[in-house]
Design a protein around this motif. Structure first.
Motif, PDB file in Angstrom:
ATOM      1  N   GLY A  54      33.540  44.244 -42.346  1.00 48.22           N
ATOM      2  CA  GLY A  54      33.880  43.330 -41.265  1.00 48.22           C
ATOM      3  C   GLY A  54      32.672  42.717 -40.565  1.00 48.22           C
ATOM      4  N   ALA A  55      31.487  43.300 -40.764  1.00 49.16           N
ATOM      5  CA  ALA A  55      30.283  42.747 -40.141  1.00 49.16           C
ATOM      6  C   ALA A  55      30.034  41.342 -40.693  1.00 49.16           C
ATOM      7  CB  ALA A  55      29.077  43.639 -40.411  1.00 49.16           C
ATOM      8  N   THR A  56      29.548  40.462 -39.829  1.00 51.43           N
ATOM      9  CA  THR A  56      29.305  39.087 -40.248  1.00 51.43           C
ATOM     10  C   THR A  56      27.813  38.768 -40.207  1.00 51.43           C
ATOM     11  OG1 THR A  56      29.654  38.279 -37.997  1.00 51.43           O
ATOM     12  CG2 THR A  56      31.567  38.268 -39.479  1.00 51.43           C
ATOM     13  N   PHE A  57      27.442  37.861 -41.074  1.00 51.07           N
ATOM     14  CA  PHE A  57      26.077  37.347 -41.078  1.00 51.07           C
ATOM     15  C   PHE A  57      26.110  35.945 -41.659  1.00 51.07           C
ATOM     16  CE2 PHE A  57      26.569  39.493 -45.152  1.00 51.07           C
ATOM     17  CZ  PHE A  57      25.882  38.703 -46.077  1.00 51.07           C
ATOM     18  N   VAL A  76      31.037  41.131 -44.588  1.00 53.02           N
ATOM     19  CA  VAL A  76      30.995  42.314 -45.453  1.00 53.02           C
ATOM     20  C   VAL A  76      32.427  42.740 -45.768  1.00 53.02           C
ATOM     21  CG1 VAL A  76      30.232  44.711 -45.668  1.00 53.02           C
ATOM     22  CG2 VAL A  76      28.772  43.035 -44.492  1.00 53.02           C
ATOM     23  N   THR A  77      32.727  42.887 -47.066  1.00 54.81           N
ATOM     24  CA  THR A  77      34.080  43.254 -47.512  1.00 54.81           C
ATOM     25  C   THR A  77      34.153  44.665 -48.079  1.00 54.81           C
ATOM     26  OG1 THR A  77      33.623  42.173 -49.618  1.00 54.81           O
ATOM     27  CG2 THR A  77      34.792  40.874 -47.960  1.00 54.81           C
ATOM     28  N   VAL A  78      33.044  45.159 -48.626  1.00 53.34           N
ATOM     29  CA  VAL A  78      32.984  46.530 -49.147  1.00 53.34           C
ATOM     30  C   VAL A  78      31.639  47.108 -48.725  1.00 53.34           C
ATOM     31  CG1 VAL A  78      33.026  48.028 -51.186  1.00 53.34           C
ATOM     32  CG2 VAL A  78      34.373  45.914 -51.169  1.00 53.34           C
ATOM     33  N   CYS A  79      31.685  48.286 -48.131  1.00 56.35           N
ATOM     34  CA  CYS A  79      30.455  48.951 -47.706  1.00 56.35           C
ATOM     35  C   CYS A  79      30.627  50.450 -47.928  1.00 56.35           C
ATOM     36  CB  CYS A  79      30.172  48.638 -46.236  1.00 56.35           C
ATOM     37  SG  CYS A  79      28.568  49.241 -45.669  1.00 56.35           S
ATOM     38  N   GLU A  80      30.244  50.888 -49.127  1.00 57.17           N
ATOM     39  CA  GLU A  80      30.308  52.302 -49.493  1.00 57.17           C
ATOM     40  C   GLU A  80      28.865  52.752 -49.688  1.00 57.17           C
ATOM     41  OE1 GLU A  80      32.770  52.780 -52.957  1.00 57.17           O
ATOM     42  OE2 GLU A  80      34.338  51.482 -52.124  1.00 57.17           O
ATOM     43  N   GLU A  82      25.352  53.866 -50.576  1.00 58.07           N
ATOM     44  CA  GLU A  82      24.749  54.336 -51.820  1.00 58.07           C
ATOM     45  C   GLU A  82      25.617  54.093 -53.047  1.00 58.07           C
ATOM     46  OE1 GLU A  82      22.987  58.225 -51.389  1.00 58.07           O
ATOM     47  OE2 GLU A  82      22.127  57.697 -49.453  1.00 58.07           O
ATOM     48  N   ARG A  83      26.661  53.236 -52.911  1.00 57.20           N
ATOM     49  CA  ARG A  83      27.520  52.914 -54.056  1.00 57.20           C
ATOM     50  C   ARG A  83      27.769  51.416 -54.212  1.00 57.20           C
ATOM     51  NH1 ARG A  83      32.731  54.967 -54.304  1.00 57.20           N
ATOM     52  NH2 ARG A  83      32.604  54.497 -56.493  1.00 57.20           N
ATOM     53  N   VAL A  84      28.354  50.772 -53.167  1.00 54.38           N
ATOM     54  CA  VAL A  84      28.722  49.355 -53.277  1.00 54.38           C
ATOM     55  C   VAL A  84      28.502  48.638 -51.947  1.00 54.38           C
ATOM     56  CG1 VAL A  84      30.561  47.695 -53.813  1.00 54.38           C
ATOM     57  CG2 VAL A  84      30.563  49.933 -54.927  1.00 54.38           C
ATOM     58  N   PHE A  85      27.868  47.477 -52.032  1.00 56.43           N
ATOM     59  CA  PHE A  85      27.740  46.573 -50.885  1.00 56.43           C
ATOM     60  C   PHE A  85      28.187  45.202 -51.367  1.00 56.43           C
ATOM     61  CE2 PHE A  85      25.303  43.476 -48.313  1.00 56.43           C
ATOM     62  CZ  PHE A  85      25.810  43.801 -47.070  1.00 56.43           C
ATOM     63  N   GLU A  86      29.239  44.660 -50.718  1.00 57.63           N
ATOM     64  CA  GLU A  86      29.799  43.385 -51.148  1.00 57.63           C
ATOM     65  C   GLU A  86      30.132  42.538 -49.929  1.00 57.63           C
ATOM     66  OE1 GLU A  86      32.917  43.178 -54.331  1.00 57.63           O
ATOM     67  OE2 GLU A  86      34.067  42.204 -52.727  1.00 57.63           O
ATOM     68  N   ASN A  97      33.561  32.788 -52.551  1.00 60.65           N
ATOM     69  CA  ASN A  97      33.208  33.788 -53.551  1.00 60.65           C
ATOM     70  C   ASN A  97      32.757  35.072 -52.881  1.00 60.65           C
ATOM     71  OD1 ASN A  97      30.513  33.362 -52.777  1.00 60.65           O
ATOM     72  ND2 ASN A  97      30.094  32.012 -54.474  1.00 60.65           N
ATOM     73  N   ASN A  98      32.604  36.092 -53.692  1.00 59.44           N
ATOM     74  CA  ASN A  98      32.074  37.374 -53.253  1.00 59.44           C
ATOM     75  C   ASN A  98      30.825  37.664 -54.058  1.00 59.44           C
ATOM     76  OD1 ASN A  98      34.938  37.570 -52.353  1.00 59.44           O
ATOM     77  ND2 ASN A  98      34.230  39.554 -51.646  1.00 59.44           N
ATOM     78  N   TRP A  99      29.832  38.223 -53.389  1.00 61.91           N
ATOM     79  CA  TRP A  99      28.614  38.695 -54.027  1.00 61.91           C
ATOM     80  C   TRP A  99      28.501  40.174 -53.702  1.00 61.91           C
ATOM     81  CZ3 TRP A  99      25.222  35.894 -57.022  1.00 61.91           C
ATOM     82  CH2 TRP A  99      25.434  34.511 -57.054  1.00 61.91           C
ATOM     83  N   GLY A 100      27.904  40.937 -54.591  1.00 60.01           N
ATOM     84  CA  GLY A 100      27.766  42.348 -54.294  1.00 60.01           C
ATOM     85  C   GLY A 100      26.763  43.049 -55.176  1.00 60.01           C
TER      86      GLY A 100
END
Length: 158
Positions: A54-57, A76-80, A82-86, A97-100
């Motif tokens: 939910g964080a915006t930039f 930010v849509t996925v924030c796990e 040490e695993r996934v940042f999207e 689009n989504n980048w991750g």
């Protein structure tokens, strides 16, 4: 296949650095200007100061390194950790689009995969059908450049 061809791609590299250090780098959007050939700066917005769902930039972009610059809103849509940042690019109502980044421990280091995925709206599908091959090559080269630059920094910090 036409309008149904895949709407994204990914590139992976092995980095000789632990996953926690790689995570700290890929999830710090304020550092993207050091690595990306198109996004030369980014900053957290709306009071956000770090990665969380939910964080915006916003990213300051110069497409293909030429032409006018513009700011792209991101969320930010996925924030796990040490695993996934999207993150999604575009407005909340109309994401484009989504980048991750996906991180996996590998051979004493980390396998880092950068990816993008376009949202499957009809205008995006038409754009991808017409310009997808060219834009896909540009995105793939940009992801490779970004990851290689990150790898260099992370491995030099050892």
């Amino acid at each position: 296949m036409g309008l149904l061809k895949p709407l994204g791609d990914e590139v992976s590299v092995h980095v000789d650095a632990p996953v926690d250090r790689v995570w700290a780098l890929v999830s710090d959007v304020t550092r993207i200007g050091e690595f990306s050939p198109e996004t030369f700066e980014a900053r957290w917005t709306r009071g956000h100061t770090g990665p969380e769902v939910g964080a915006t930039f916003k990213g300051h972009v110069k497409r293909n390194g030429v032409g006018p610059t513009y700011w792209s809103p991101c969320r930010v849509t996925v924030c796990e950790p040490e695993r996934v940042f999207e993150f999604a690019v575009g407005t909340e109502a109309v994401p484009v689009n989504n980048w991750g980044y996906r991180l996996e421990p590998e051979a004493g280091g980390t396998r880092v995969t950068e990816y993008f995925r376009l949202h499957p709206s009809l205008p995006v599908r038409i754009y991808w059908f017409v310009l997808g091959r060219l834009r896909g090559r540009t995105n793939r080269a940009g992801m490779r450049t970004t990851l290689e630059r990150m790898k260099k920094v992370l491995e030099e910090e050892r």
